[in-house]
Design a protein around this motif. Structure first.
Motif, PDB file in Angstrom:
ATOM      1  N   PHE A   1       1.711 -18.242  29.151  1.00  0.00           N
ATOM      2  CA  PHE A   1       0.716 -19.391  29.316  1.00  0.00           C
ATOM      3  C   PHE A   1      -0.126 -19.650  27.589  1.00  0.00           C
ATOM      4  O   PHE A   1      -0.277 -21.145  26.870  1.00  0.00           O
ATOM      5  N   ASP A   2      -0.509 -19.106  27.525  1.00  0.00           N
ATOM      6  CA  ASP A   2      -1.191 -18.570  26.206  1.00  0.00           C
ATOM      7  C   ASP A   2      -0.420 -18.903  24.819  1.00  0.00           C
ATOM      8  O   ASP A   2      -0.952 -20.380  23.562  1.00  0.00           O
ATOM      9  N   GLN A   3       0.752 -19.094  24.399  1.00  0.00           N
ATOM     10  CA  GLN A   3       2.183 -19.166  23.352  1.00  0.00           C
ATOM     11  C   GLN A   3       2.212 -19.813  24.072  1.00  0.00           C
ATOM     12  O   GLN A   3       2.222 -21.124  22.864  1.00  0.00           O
ATOM     13  N   ALA A   4       2.416 -20.946  25.219  1.00  0.00           N
ATOM     14  CA  ALA A   4       2.228 -22.203  24.834  1.00  0.00           C
ATOM     15  C   ALA A   4       1.669 -23.170  25.044  1.00  0.00           C
ATOM     16  O   ALA A   4       2.208 -24.468  24.332  1.00  0.00           O
ATOM     17  N   LYS A   5       0.447 -22.888  25.440  1.00  0.00           N
ATOM     18  CA  LYS A   5      -0.749 -23.676  25.403  1.00  0.00           C
ATOM     19  C   LYS A   5      -0.840 -24.061  23.023  1.00  0.00           C
ATOM     20  O   LYS A   5      -1.053 -25.132  22.921  1.00  0.00           O
ATOM     21  N   ALA A   6      -0.149 -23.087  22.602  1.00  0.00           N
ATOM     22  CA  ALA A   6      -1.062 -22.646  21.682  1.00  0.00           C
ATOM     23  C   ALA A   6      -0.267 -23.634  20.451  1.00  0.00           C
ATOM     24  O   ALA A   6       0.305 -23.958  19.661  1.00  0.00           O
ATOM     25  N   ASN A   7       2.138 -23.538  21.203  1.00  0.00           N
ATOM     26  CA  ASN A   7       2.253 -24.413  20.212  1.00  0.00           C
ATOM     27  C   ASN A   7       2.341 -25.506  20.505  1.00  0.00           C
ATOM     28  O   ASN A   7       3.102 -26.356  20.271  1.00  0.00           O
ATOM     29  N   GLY A   8       1.593 -26.163  22.059  1.00  0.00           N
ATOM     30  CA  GLY A   8       1.851 -27.557  22.617  1.00  0.00           C
ATOM     31  C   GLY A   8       3.388 -27.809  23.240  1.00  0.00           C
ATOM     32  O   GLY A   8       3.753 -28.460  23.197  1.00  0.00           O
ATOM     33  N   TRP A   9       3.552 -26.564  23.519  1.00  0.00           N
ATOM     34  CA  TRP A   9       4.388 -26.724  24.688  1.00  0.00           C
ATOM     35  C   TRP A   9       4.212 -26.312  26.466  1.00  0.00           C
ATOM     36  O   TRP A   9       3.380 -26.558  26.651  1.00  0.00           O
ATOM     37  N   SER A  10       5.395 -27.471  27.374  1.00  0.00           N
ATOM     38  CA  SER A  10       4.714 -27.263  28.810  1.00  0.00           C
ATOM     39  C   SER A  10       5.471 -26.567  28.793  1.00  0.00           C
ATOM     40  O   SER A  10       7.030 -25.388  28.732  1.00  0.00           O
TER      41      SER A  10
END
Length: 319
Positions: free
Chosen positions: A71-80
Motif C-alpha cells: 500500500f505505502d509503496q504504491a502510494k509513494a510511487n503514484g501506482w494503482s
C-alpha cells in the motif's frame, strides 16, 4: 465509542471494522469488494502503473495499519494497486476469483495501464503466476511459488495436504502455463528446500528467470521485508529491470542479516563442520555485533584446546 475502544471491544468484529475501514479508504478512487465467501478485492486508482498483489487476510490484519503489504509503496510511487486477499488457505482457487478476473478481461481493465506487475509469495506467488494470464504483457514476481498442488503432478510435495484437495486442474489452474502471455516472470526460491526447488523447476520457459535465495527457507517474503529489499525488487520488476545481477546486488544484504547467518551456523553445526563454523563466526564478527557468534566461537576454541590437550596427554602416555 472511539476507534480504539471499538478495536478492543470483544463484541465488535475486528474483520468488520477492517472491511469498513477499507471501504472508506477506497470510496473516492477505487473499491473494496467481497468476492465469494473467502476473498476480498481492494483497488486504489492512482495512476497508469498497476501493481497486482495476492496475500492472506491473517497477514494483512497482523500489520499495525491493517493495509495491503504494498500500500505505502504504491502510494509513494503514484501506482494503482489491486490486492486480492484470501481468508484462509484457499490458494485463490475459487469460482468467485475466476469470475472476478473474467470481468477484468471483458472490461479491458488491464489495458488502461501502461505497466502491470503481478506479485505474490507462497500461496500468493502461485496466484500471481496463475492469474497473470488475464493481463498479457505483464511482469510477474513470485517468491516461493508452487506450480500446482495437484497430487497427480506433485505427489512428492506433501506440505499442503488439505489444499491439495482443491481443484488445480480447471481454469487458471497450472501456474507455469498461465505465464505464457507475460512479458517476463521472475521466480525466487530456496534451492536447498527440495520441494521448493522441484516446484521452481516446473517454471521453465525463455520468459522465466529463476533466482536462488539459498538457506532462507520456504517463506522468503518476511526476510525480504526485514532486509528492506522487497520494495526495490518490486520496483525493478515493474520497470522490467530485475536481473540475476541486480538481485545479486540486493541480496548481498544477507551478509549482515542475522537470521541468515544463524541459519548458516546451525547448518554447519548439524553437519559437524567445526572449521566452517569457526570461519563463519570470524567473518560475522568482523562486520556485526553478534553475541551468539561470540559464544559459539569461544566454545569452539575451548573444544579445540581440550582436544589438543587430550592429544598431547595421549602422546606423553605412549612415550
Amino acid at each position: 465509542m472511539t476507534d480504539t475502544e471499538a478495536e478492543t471491544d470483544p463484541l465488535i468484529d475486528p474483520r468488520g471494522l477492517w472491511a469498513a475501514k477499507l471501504e472508506k479508504m477506497t470510496a473516492e478512487s477505487g473499491y473494496f469488494h467481497q468476492l465469494g465467501a473467502n476473498h476480498f478485492g481492494v483497488f486504489l486508482d492512482e495512476g497508469t502503473t498497476l501493481l497486482v498483489t495476492f496475500e492472506s487476510l491473517s497477514s494483512v490484519l497482523a500489520r499495525p495499519a491493517q493495509l495491503p503489504l504494498a500500500f505505502d509503496q504504491a502510494k509513494a510511487n503514484g501506482w494503482s494497486l489491486l490486492t486480492l486477499i484470501a481468508d484462509g488457505e484457499t490458494w485463490f482457487r475459487d469460482p468467485a476469483i475466476y469470475a472476478f478476473f473474467d470481468r477484468q478481461v471483458d472490461d479491458a481493465f488491464f489495458e488502461d495501464f501502461d505497466r502491470v506487475l503481478f506479485y505474490g509469495a507462497g500461496m500468493g506467488g502461485y496466484a500471481a503466476c496463475a492469474y497473470s494470464v488475464a493481463a498479457p504483457g505483464a511482469q510477474v514476481l513470485a517468491l516461493n511459488p508452487r506450480a500446482t498442488l495437484d497430487p497427480s503432478q506433485t505427489r512428492w510435495d506433501n506440505r499442503s495436504r488439505l489444499a491439495s484437495r482443491l481443484d488445480f486442474t480447471s481454469r487458471y489452474g497450472y501456474a507455469p502455463d498461465m505465464l505464457e502471455g507475460c512479458a517476463h516472470a521472475t521466480v525466487i526460491h530456496d534451492p536447498v528446500i527440495v520441494p521448493d526447488a522441484m516446484q521452481a523447476a516446473l517454471f521453465r520457459a525463455p520468459y522465466i528467470t529463476r533466482l536462488s535465495a539459498r538457506n532462507m527457507g520456504e517463506a522468503l517474503e518476511p526476510h525480504f521485508v526485514a532486509t528492506e529489499i522487497l520494495p526495490p525488487l518490486i520496483e525493478q520488476a515493474m520497470a522490467a529491470k530485475l536481473t540475476t545481477e541486480s538481485f545479486s546486488k540486493l541480496w548481498r544484504v544477507r551478509r549482515n542479516y542475522l537470521p541468515y547467518l544463524k541459519n548458516l551456523l546451525s547448518l554447519s553445526e548439524q553437519a559437524g563442520r567445526s572449521g566452517h563454523e569457526r570461519m563463519i563466526c570470524n567473518s560475522v564478527l568482523q562486520r556485526v555485533r553478534a553475541p551468539r557468534f561470540v559464544k559459539r566461537l569461544a566454545r569452539l576454541n575451548a573444544l579445540e584446546n581440550r582436544d589438543e590437550a587430550d592429544d598431547s596427554a595421549t602422546m606423553h602416555t605412549e612415550d
